[in-house]
Scaffold this active site. Structure first.
Site, PDB file in Angstrom:
ATOM      1  N   GLU A  87      28.066 -20.237 -59.344  1.00  0.00           N
ATOM      2  CA  GLU A  87      27.595 -19.317 -58.309  1.00  0.00           C
ATOM      3  C   GLU A  87      26.197 -19.680 -57.817  1.00  0.00           C
ATOM      4  O   GLU A  87      25.940 -19.657 -56.621  1.00  0.00           O
ATOM      5  CB  GLU A  87      27.608 -17.872 -58.820  1.00  0.00           C
ATOM      6  CG  GLU A  87      28.998 -17.294 -59.011  1.00  0.00           C
ATOM      7  CD  GLU A  87      29.738 -16.992 -57.715  1.00  0.00           C
ATOM      8  OE1 GLU A  87      29.110 -16.937 -56.639  1.00  0.00           O
ATOM      9  OE2 GLU A  87      30.966 -16.814 -57.776  1.00  0.00           O
ATOM     10  N   ASP A 120      25.019 -13.328 -50.408  1.00  0.00           N
ATOM     11  CA  ASP A 120      24.980 -13.256 -51.864  1.00  0.00           C
ATOM     12  C   ASP A 120      23.581 -13.642 -52.328  1.00  0.00           C
ATOM     13  O   ASP A 120      22.997 -14.592 -51.806  1.00  0.00           O
ATOM     14  CB  ASP A 120      25.990 -14.211 -52.492  1.00  0.00           C
ATOM     15  CG  ASP A 120      27.430 -13.871 -52.146  1.00  0.00           C
ATOM     16  OD1 ASP A 120      27.718 -12.684 -51.908  1.00  0.00           O
ATOM     17  OD2 ASP A 120      28.263 -14.787 -52.123  1.00  0.00           O
TER      18      ASP A 120
END
Length: 143
Positions: free
Chosen positions: A52, A68
């Site tokens: 991520e 994000d």
């Protein structure tokens, strides 16, 4: 040229956050009760963080209407408020910018809330695409 570089260093935002080392991240996750949390392991979370954010506390990804933020790549549509995402729910009651500093306490609280509500790590595509169902022991080996 030196004066120009010094000036630019002062006015340009820091795009590189702290890159947390593998074993330091393992320690943080263990200390904060991630082992066994919602049926996950520290290795699951390590793999998630690698794919991520690359262990970067200041990671950022633009997904079109939402973004994000931080080491766990927490989304502005549902979990944090960046002041730019239409219809943001802000379920973690936090400014997205707080997810990009080197203090991980609030990131951890929000990531655990997401995992608790999902009963696992399925909200994270990095984990689903690279970690789920795989041998992840290398992510904690030696730590």
């Amino acid at each position: 040229l030196g004066i120009l570089l010094a000036f630019l260093a002062l006015v340009l935002p820091d795009t590189q956050g702290k890159i947390i080392s593998k074993c330091e991240m393992v320690k943080i996750l263990r200390r904060n009760g991630f082992q066994g949390f919602e049926g996950t392991t520290v290795a699951d979370w390590m793999c998630l963080v690698k794919y991520e954010s690359g262990y970067n506390t200041k990671a950022y990804n633009n997904n079109g209407p939402s973004r994000d933020y931080g080491i766990f790549q927490i989304n502005s549509k549902y979990w944090c408020n960046d002041g730019r995402t239409p219809g943001s729910v802000n379920a973690c009651h936090i400014s997205c910018s707080k997810l990009q500093d080197d203090h991980l306490e609030d990131d951890i609280r929000c990531a655990k809330k997401i995992a608790r509500e999902a009963h696992g790590l399925s909200p994270w595509y990095g984990w689903k695409n690279h970690c789920r169902g795989r041998d992840l022991s290398s992510f904690v080996r030696g730590c």
